[in-house]
Design a protein around this motif. Structure first.
Motif, PDB file in Angstrom:
ATOM      1  N   CYS A   7       0.829  -1.213   0.000  1.00  0.00           N
ATOM      2  CA  CYS A   7       0.000   0.000   0.000  1.00  0.00           C
ATOM      3  C   CYS A   7       0.861   1.260   0.000  1.00  0.00           C
ATOM      4  CB  CYS A   7      -0.926   0.003   1.216  1.00  0.00           C
ATOM      5  SG  CYS A   7      -2.170  -1.304   1.206  1.00  0.00           S
ATOM      6  N   LEU A   8       1.855   1.302   0.870  1.00  0.00           N
ATOM      7  CA  LEU A   8       2.655   2.523   0.972  1.00  0.00           C
ATOM      8  C   LEU A   8       3.594   2.685  -0.223  1.00  0.00           C
ATOM      9  CD1 LEU A   8       3.385   2.702   4.797  1.00  0.00           C
ATOM     10  CD2 LEU A   8       1.592   3.814   3.455  1.00  0.00           C
ATOM     11  N   SER A   9       3.997   1.601  -0.847  1.00  0.00           N
ATOM     12  CA  SER A   9       4.767   1.730  -2.096  1.00  0.00           C
ATOM     13  C   SER A   9       3.921   2.393  -3.165  1.00  0.00           C
ATOM     14  CB  SER A   9       5.231   0.350  -2.575  1.00  0.00           C
ATOM     15  OG  SER A   9       6.203  -0.189  -1.723  1.00  0.00           O
ATOM     16  N   GLY A  25      12.088   1.455  -7.686  1.00  0.00           N
ATOM     17  CA  GLY A  25      11.615   0.576  -6.622  1.00  0.00           C
ATOM     18  C   GLY A  25      10.265  -0.040  -6.889  1.00  0.00           C
ATOM     19  N   ILE A  26       9.922  -0.247  -8.150  1.00  0.00           N
ATOM     20  CA  ILE A  26       8.614  -0.791  -8.494  1.00  0.00           C
ATOM     21  C   ILE A  26       8.426  -2.194  -7.917  1.00  0.00           C
ATOM     22  CG2 ILE A  26       9.290  -1.876 -10.686  1.00  0.00           C
ATOM     23  CD1 ILE A  26       6.649  -0.752 -11.874  1.00  0.00           C
ATOM     24  N   VAL A  54       5.726   3.480  -6.735  1.00  0.00           N
ATOM     25  CA  VAL A  54       5.006   2.949  -7.893  1.00  0.00           C
ATOM     26  C   VAL A  54       4.853   1.434  -7.730  1.00  0.00           C
ATOM     27  CG1 VAL A  54       7.154   2.736  -9.241  1.00  0.00           C
ATOM     28  CG2 VAL A  54       4.935   2.820 -10.420  1.00  0.00           C
ATOM     29  N   VAL A  55       3.670   0.933  -8.099  1.00  0.00           N
ATOM     30  CA  VAL A  55       3.403  -0.508  -8.045  1.00  0.00           C
ATOM     31  C   VAL A  55       2.673  -0.927  -9.318  1.00  0.00           C
ATOM     32  CG1 VAL A  55       3.243  -0.527  -5.510  1.00  0.00           C
ATOM     33  CG2 VAL A  55       1.160  -0.300  -6.886  1.00  0.00           C
ATOM     34  N   VAL A  56       2.665  -2.245  -9.538  1.00  0.00           N
ATOM     35  CA  VAL A  56       1.920  -2.823 -10.657  1.00  0.00           C
ATOM     36  C   VAL A  56       0.848  -3.753 -10.108  1.00  0.00           C
ATOM     37  CG1 VAL A  56       2.043  -4.277 -12.709  1.00  0.00           C
ATOM     38  CG2 VAL A  56       3.909  -2.711 -12.193  1.00  0.00           C
ATOM     39  N   PHE A  57      -0.380  -3.536 -10.534  1.00  0.00           N
ATOM     40  CA  PHE A  57      -1.488  -4.431 -10.210  1.00  0.00           C
ATOM     41  C   PHE A  57      -1.865  -5.210 -11.465  1.00  0.00           C
ATOM     42  CE2 PHE A  57      -2.247  -0.702  -7.417  1.00  0.00           C
ATOM     43  CZ  PHE A  57      -2.226  -1.323  -6.177  1.00  0.00           C
ATOM     44  N   ASN A  58      -1.975  -6.522 -11.346  1.00  0.00           N
ATOM     45  CA  ASN A  58      -2.489  -7.337 -12.453  1.00  0.00           C
ATOM     46  C   ASN A  58      -4.007  -7.421 -12.312  1.00  0.00           C
ATOM     47  OD1 ASN A  58      -3.089  -9.209 -14.433  1.00  0.00           O
ATOM     48  ND2 ASN A  58      -2.424 -10.948 -13.209  1.00  0.00           N
ATOM     49  N   MET A  59      -4.718  -6.764 -13.220  1.00  0.00           N
ATOM     50  CA  MET A  59      -6.179  -6.722 -13.177  1.00  0.00           C
ATOM     51  C   MET A  59      -6.769  -7.421 -14.404  1.00  0.00           C
ATOM     52  SD  MET A  59      -6.441  -2.756 -11.845  1.00  0.00           S
ATOM     53  CE  MET A  59      -8.151  -2.786 -11.335  1.00  0.00           C
ATOM     54  N   SER A  60      -6.050  -8.411 -14.904  1.00  0.00           N
ATOM     55  CA  SER A  60      -6.424  -9.058 -16.160  1.00  0.00           C
ATOM     56  C   SER A  60      -7.770  -9.762 -16.100  1.00  0.00           C
ATOM     57  CB  SER A  60      -5.355 -10.071 -16.578  1.00  0.00           C
ATOM     58  OG  SER A  60      -4.126  -9.425 -16.814  1.00  0.00           O
ATOM     59  N   TYR A  61      -8.227 -10.103 -14.914  1.00  0.00           N
ATOM     60  CA  TYR A  61      -9.478 -10.843 -14.819  1.00  0.00           C
ATOM     61  C   TYR A  61     -10.697  -9.965 -15.110  1.00  0.00           C
ATOM     62  CZ  TYR A  61     -11.406  -9.277 -10.278  1.00  0.00           C
ATOM     63  OH  TYR A  61     -11.997  -8.570  -9.257  1.00  0.00           O
TER      64      TYR A  61
END
Length: 899
Positions: free
Chosen positions: A541-543, A739-740, A548-555
């Protein structure tokens, strides 16, 4: 003859309970005169509006409520006699408290119908006995679960008491309390009589003009295809004649699958043996409450001066070949399977060890993949409704579900949020998958008495649908969640991979139990009502908030709406004006006729042109790209399709969910990362918030959308399946110096509630309007464009809102998960729908709908001037109410403004 039973057990006479003419649940003189028995050709006076098939609890409740709502020509067909299938042998227990607000309301309606309404209408007693209910807790977690139910019950005025072992002994002197942690006592729980209930329901229905016809099996269901290519119910065939009707309701219980096949409808349920035994007389048991000892997986139902003993075992027997000739019939009881319940019962009520068994009851029951019923209109055939798969709870849920099903048939949607029971909650690829049905139904049966924890995940039938990122994220330590058959990222384990294994049936049927099963071990640590031990989603969450973060929302569901009437359909379907210029993306809702939110989604207007699938459809006019939550994609698909059919719009809805992956790159550094990957200017002026365009990423075309579901600067990349891995690798390479990290849906849940974004079917449901949910900005009420549900919203706006969603925070670091009671000035006014921990604001944050105790308008002043508390497990905490989320209330961060 004395039964031959394993172990030193119960001494006494034993017989298998079988029906006879003398004691048939509905003997001739008990049947209302309006019930017809058919042995030859019959005539239905007029084509009925509805034909209900199946004369058990659900069939009788449904026709009763249809008649009560004004459908005076409904017909119920029963192939044998009322209750002959599974209803006649049911235990008939009714417990008022369940871990769901909707189920509490459904149960309350059943109780009212059985204990009051029917007797007032007919003068007949249904057989209701109010002897109370007692839930047994052998450990702290179980008692915590019961305390959660108690707090929710206060919102609905349900009396309940947490008792100590000594107080439990005073209430139930025959009980062994030495191993108890505590109990929950609900004085107004009770027991229903199947025969008396169904007799009275049929009497009340026929008095209002309905017909109930026995000895009339259904041999076929005729389906026609209309001018638009839509399949619809036409008629019901029987040996005695054909009944034309536009609507059929499948209340056939364990036989519902065969009935569905007659119309080309998939009914995903499975039949199992389900048993209980009835003891001889027990001195001192009279007037005792019914007991549920969940940890021993056993229930004890008062039956006069005896007890019925039953439960849910790990190795239930499947009824492999369902027979059509099983009226008032039973199986032989398998003592090897049933013995575990006897042991638990004797531990709880020791006198049972010296008590004989009078009879055994082992009959078929239908079970489903998530232990919830199957209801609503079938996706395959319009006018074919389901009311089946009740997992042994058909009597207690029958009244509430019968009413909702009747409303569904008459008005197109139920009054309450019935999504958890709606057949459309399952993806169409699963509903005829025999492995999925069998494994999931077994697990839901075996876990029926398990504690219901907030982060529960199934182990059965996993890996049914996997997106292109599945393997690479597994290697990164992803702990997956299952939604709609998809494996979606839940959170990331820092100790390495935790893959999901094939289902082991919990060691039943001679199957070897999975050993060294890291995924299951991690889930087990999550099963708590405190903060879960891996609460290090804080770093995810804090990253996102700081880097920056990557979420896989492919569904996610990914649909195109095209055709000559696409604009007309979009105007009517969507609350927002989605007809901005091509390249725009709009967040919007879809409503039912009553103004309730059937979905929230984003709609992107596309440029007309040649097909570039899967990124763009062929279109020479208006075209739209719809991105919808993956867990509810089937529901969305069918809602849109039904509206198109009902309105006669000439347009097409096409599904490309499997053809594209989708990753979301979010956080203050997302622009810096993506600017290295995309061949497009990502500045605010060149790529504003809520816009989209097709761009090149690592040499592959993708559709980039500047959107956020977590309240940060960010973009979604919708990527053709074959390009997913190279694009993902390019993003991770560009983000390495920033720092992804990968992040999952547990973080999305926390981040989104912190921002105040709604989750459909949590903060936003079909019984909530956008105005009540604080989403009035999504509604084009200032325009003159009509849309479905608009009239209800206009009326609400004029009259004022009688309920409204409110954000609450508490200063104490206490975990909450939803269902906690909300009090204003000491008076219960609602309950929390969703709660989580907000790591940026460092507080527990929650949302719930509140009402005015006097039924008045819930104004801003009513919220501002209230002294609010939240009750969790019987303990109250002072709460602060917010009209807006305390995180970034000015919405600067999604615009890239960080200061």
């Amino acid at each position: 003859m004395v039964a031959s039973l394993p172990s030193p057990f119960i001494r006494g006479q034993h017989r298998t309970l079988l029906p006879s003419a003398a004691r048939s649940p509905l003997s001739d003189n008990a049947v209302p005169c309006a019930v017809q028995r058919v042995n030859s050709m019959f005539m239905v006076p007029h084509p009925p509006d509805v034909v209900v098939i199946g004369g058990g609890s659900l069939g009788c409740q449904t026709i009763y409520h249809l008649a009560k709502m004004g459908i005076s020509n409904a017909v119920l067909l029963e192939r044998d006699r009322l209750t002959a299938g599974t209803t006649w042998h049911t235990a008939g227990l009714l417990w008022q408290l369940r871990p769901s607000d909707v189920e509490v309301e459904l149960l309350a309606h059943t109780r009212n119908v059985i204990s009051k309404d029917l007797e007032e209408e007919t003068g007949l007693h249904t057989g209701w006995i109010q002897n109370g209910g007692l839930f047994i807790a052998s450990n702290k977690q179980r008692l915590d679960e019961y305390k959660r139910l108690m707090s929710l019950g206060k919102v609905y005025g349900i009396e309940s008491h947490v008792l100590s072992p000594a107080e439990t002994k005073d209430l139930y002197p025959l009980m062994n309390v030495d191993d108890l942690y505590g109990t929950l006592y609900v004085p107004k729980d009770g027991t229903m009589d199947p025969a008396g209930t169904c007799t009275t329901l049929s009497r009340a229905a026929t008095t209002r003009g309905a017909m109930v016809i026995e000895n009339c099996p259904v041999t076929g269901i005729q389906v026609k295809t209309d001018d638009f290519g839509v399949k619809r119910v036409k008629a019901v065939e029987t040996p005695h004649g054909t009944i034309e009707t536009p609507c059929v309701v499948n209340c056939a219980g364990v036989w519902a699958t065969k009935l569905g096949e007659m119309a080309g409808v998939k009914v995903p349920l499975i039949a199992m043996h389900h048993a209980y035994v009835v003891t001889e007389r027990i001195e001192g048991i009279q007037n005792m409450p019914n007991v549920r000892d969940h940890d021993a997986s056993v229930y004890l139902r008062l039956q006069g001066d005896a007890l019925s003993v039953g439960g849910y075992e790990q190795n239930p027997i499947f009824w492999e070949e369902v027979s059509d000739k099983f009226a008032f019939s039973l199986f032989d009881l398998d003592w090897d399977v049933f013995m575990q319940h006897i042991e638990g019962a004797i531990n709880r009520v020791p006198v049972l060890e010296q008590t004989g068994i009078k009879s055994t009851v082992c009959g078929p029951e239908s079970f489903t993949a998530d232990h919830k019923p199957l209801m609503g209109e079938a996706p395959e055939v319009r006018g074919f409704f389901l009311g089946c798969g009740f997992n042994s709870a058909g009597m207690m849920l029958g009244g509430g579900c019968g009413r909702e099903l009747a409303h569904w048939i008459i008005h197109g949607r139920p009054e309450k949020d019935m999504y958890g029971y709606d057949i459309r909650r399952f993806h169409s690829s699963l509903t005829d998958n025999k492995r999925w049905i069998r494994e999931r139904s077994h697990e839901s049966y075996a876990k029926n008495y398990s504690v219901v924890f907030p982060f529960d995940e199934p182990l059965a039938s996993r890996n049914m649908r996997k997106d292109p990122f599945h393997q690479i994220l597994t290697e990164e330590g992803c702990v997956f969640q299952e939604r709609h058959g998809w494996e979606r990222p839940g959170w990331f384990n820092k100790d390495g991979p935790a893959p999901v294994k094939d289902y082991d049936y919990y060691g039943a049927y001679g199957i070897r139990t999975n050993i060294n099963y890291k995924y299951n071990e991690l889930l087990g640590k999550e099963y708590t009502f405190n903060f879960p031990p891996h609460h290090d989603i804080k770093s995810e969450c804090l990253s996102c908030r700081h880097g920056v973060v990557v979420f896989n929302m492919s569904y996610f569901g990914k649909f195109y709406l095209t055709g000559p009437d696409a604009k007309k359909a979009a105007d009517w379907l969507f609350t927002a004006d989605v007809n901005k210029k091509p390249g725009s993306t709009v967040y919007t809702c879809m409503l039912n006729r009553r103004g309730g939110a059937e979905a929230d989604l984003t709609v992107s207007r596309l440029e007309p042109g040649a097909a570039n699938l899967p990124l763009a459809p062929e279109s020479d006019g208006d075209a739209y790209y719809l991105a919808v939550g993956g867990g509810v994609a089937e529901h969305n698909w069918n809602h849109i399709r039904s509206v198109i059919q009902d309105r006669g719009f000439r347009c097409q809805l096409t599904d490309h969910s499997e053809d594209m992956g989708m990753i979301s790159i979010q956080g203050p550094k997302s622009r810096e990362v993506l600017q290295e990957v995309l061949d497009s200017d990502l500045s605010n002026n060149a790529f504003p918030f809520s816009t989209h365009k097709v761009v090149s990423a690592a040499g592959h075309q993708v559709r980039a959308m500047r959107l956020s579901f977590v309240g940060e600067l960010g973009w979604e990349l919708h990527i053709p399946r074959d390009a997913c891995i190279p694009v993902y690798r390019a993003v991770m390479a560009a983000g390495a110096k920033h720092g992804i990290i990968n992040s999952g849906y547990r973080a999305i849940d926390s981040l989104s509630i912190e921002k105040g974004y709604r989750h459909w079917h949590a903060d936003l449901r079909p019984d909530d309007t956008p105005l009540e949910a604080g989403l009035g900005f999504t509604c084009k009420l200032r325009s003159s464009i009509p849309f479905q549900g608009r009239e209800r919203l206009e009326k609400q706006k004029e009259e004022g809102l009688k309920r409204h969603i409110v954000c609450f925070t508490i200063d104490e670091k206490i975990p909450m998960f939803g269902l906690e009671a909300v009090f204003r000035n000491g008076v219960p006014v609602g309950h929390l729908r969703r709660a989580d921990y907000g790591f940026f604001i460092d507080k527990t944050i929650s949302y719930g709908y509140i009402r005015h105790p006097d039924g008045g308008v819930v104004s801003s002043d009513f919220i501002k001037t209230g002294d609010f508390t939240l009750e969790r497990m019987g303990v109250t905490y002072k709460a602060t109410a917010h009209l807006k989320s305390p995180f970034d209330p000015e919405n600067k961060r999604v615009k890239g403004i960080y200061s």
